[in-house]
Each structure stands twice: as C-alpha cells, then as structure tokens.
Design a protein around this motif. Sequence first.
Motif: not given
Length: 383
Positions: A22, A56, A59-62
């Motif tokens: 991440q 996104h 960084k595994n923002e979803w």
Amino acid sequence: MVSKSPELEHPKPAFGWAARDQSGLLSPFKFSRRATTENDVAFKVLYCGICHSDLHMTKNEWGVTQYPIVPGILEQYVSIVNWLLASRPVPLRHVHEIVGIVTEVGSKVEKFKVGDRVGVGCMVGSCHSCDSCHNNLENYCPKMILTYGAKNYDGTITYGGYSDLMVANEHFIVRIPENLSLDVGAPLLCAGITVYSPLRYFGLDKPGMHVGVVGLGGLGHVAVKFAKAMGVKVTVISTSPSKKQEAVENLGADSFLVSSDQDQMQVAMGTLDGIIDTVSAAHPVLPLLALLKSHGKLVLVGAPEKPLELHVFALISGRKIVGGSCIGGMKETQEMIDFAAKHNITADVEVIPMDYVNTAMERMLKGDVRYRFVIDVAKTLNP
C-alpha cells in the motif's frame, strides 16, 4: 520475421515495474504473460501513459487491489459493479493507454501482422454475447475484462503497460495510423475516447453547436481539440483564470468562463447546447445547468468520488439532461484514433523514463503535469 506463428505452450517471460504493497511505490518486477493463443496479438510496448487511477490502485485506495500490481489501465470491473450495488462511491473512469509494435500474431489473427503499430486501451476482454457486446459497446459489458488487476479467461491476473510486452485478443487491439506519433497518441486510448464518445453519442458534434468543457486537464484539453475538429464552438469553464491563455491561444477554444465569477456566468446563461464535465472532484453542477439552453445536455465523464447535489427543477424547467459516459467500445475507439490522425489531434504530454514513475505519481497528485505523463518504456525499461 514471419507474420504468423503457432500457439505457444508456455507463458512469455516479461519485465516491468510493479507496486507490492500500500505504499504505492513501484520497483522492477519479473513476471509472465500468458501464452499467445490463436486469436492473440503480442506486441512490444514502446510507450504507456500514466493516469490518476494508477495512483489510486497502487495504494489500494479503492480496496480492490491485488498485489503485486503492474499498472497501465483499469482495475477489475467486477469490483466496480460490486461497489455500485453496495451504494459505495467509486470512480468509473480509471484508464490508461499502451502502444507498441506487433511482434507475434496467432494463427487465426486476420487484422494484424508483425510490425504493425497498435495499442491497447482500457479492456482486453468481454463476453461477446450480451446486448452491449452485440452493439459494439464492450465497455458496458458486465463481464468486461480490464487491462490490469482483473482475472483473465484462463484464470491469470492481467498486468498493465508498465512492462516490456503485452498479449491481448485481436478484437481488443487498436491500429495506430502511421501519421500519429505513438508518444502523443497513446493517451487518446484513454482521454481521447472518454471525451470523443459522449460528443458523438449525445449529438454534440454538429458544426455550429456551442459546447462547454469543464476542466482543462488530461481529459479537458483533448475534449477541446476534438470538439473544435468537429466544427463545434467551444467554451472552456474553469476555476483557474490563469488557464484562459492556454485554453484560447494554445488549444483554440472560442471563449473562457471563470466558474467562480458570477458576472461571467450570468452573461453566459442559456448559451450552451451541451457540456462535457471532466472534473473528478466534487463540484456544484447547478451553475453548469444554468448555462445550458433548453434541451441541453450535461455529460459527466470525470466521476467524482462523492455524490453531486442535483436540483430537479433545474432539469424540468428546460427539459435538460444530466448523463454520463465511460470510454467507448472497440469500434468507436478505432474510429476515434482514425479521426485524431486525420485531424492531427494529439495529447500534450511530458515523456519520462521508467525510473521516474514514482516522482511522476507524486507530481500528478499535486496536479503538476501538462497534461499527461507518458513513459518511454522501450528506451528506459532496463531488466
């Protein structure tokens, strides 16, 4: 070099850059591409664009990322559908662009040969049997396979264009015309089709029409170029007065509106046939609806993560429409690329080496790019 080859029994060794956790930082990564089957095209990647979706996803923002991830187009479509069904906000336009030279084709490939200039956009598969697929709208197929982070037909995970080679079914390969430079043409497989499709579908492509473009970034600047090539009068709508010179003098827009200037917005009320809204941040749409003529259309392609506030009276008082659009099918994507080549439409890009990608991600987060980063993969990806 032969143009056809027997199907391979073993996967292809490949090299690229991937994020492993991440932190989102990318580093060199060895992996395997699936074997070239009878309907596949393999090509050497020369350039690959960078999009906010890559940031996104790395960084595994979803919450849908599967590591390691080699970016270079779209996350798993099934995850998007699940998020929508759960009424969770999720951006719908996470795309990228990959271009290169064909190195091998399967025995049943008919449209391409070794040496052709080609590209892959946002998807590498679909069901071919639903209504959307039958109508050349593979981008709306519920079983669409996107170019990275998705599960392919054979169960393998797709990897994107931050790598030395790609393998994809010929149906999802786009031919790049000889007069369109690959570095500046690559982003059209994302930004280009994202704005070209709604201009065509919503009938905002007629000479003499007046169309607004909200936002002058990666999408907005090519929207201006496509609309002008279609003979449309274009007004750029932005929160940044400093972008007026760029919009009018460099991109050829006919006029410029500062959306925070109430006097300017008042004068422009009821003057636009349609608006292409490319902004991905939450923003008010009521002032934009006021700019539309009766029967005008506001088309959202930027996909803000938070819901937008919509006043219904602003629609019914002028029979106005708010719509959305997400990339385009393969037939339309090829049409867009051919149109761009005919009218000399390219993206404004900053070409970077592969080892600059983490810095580029940081700059992109700050909006410090005009207007698209493109990785020179062939010259700078060193195993």
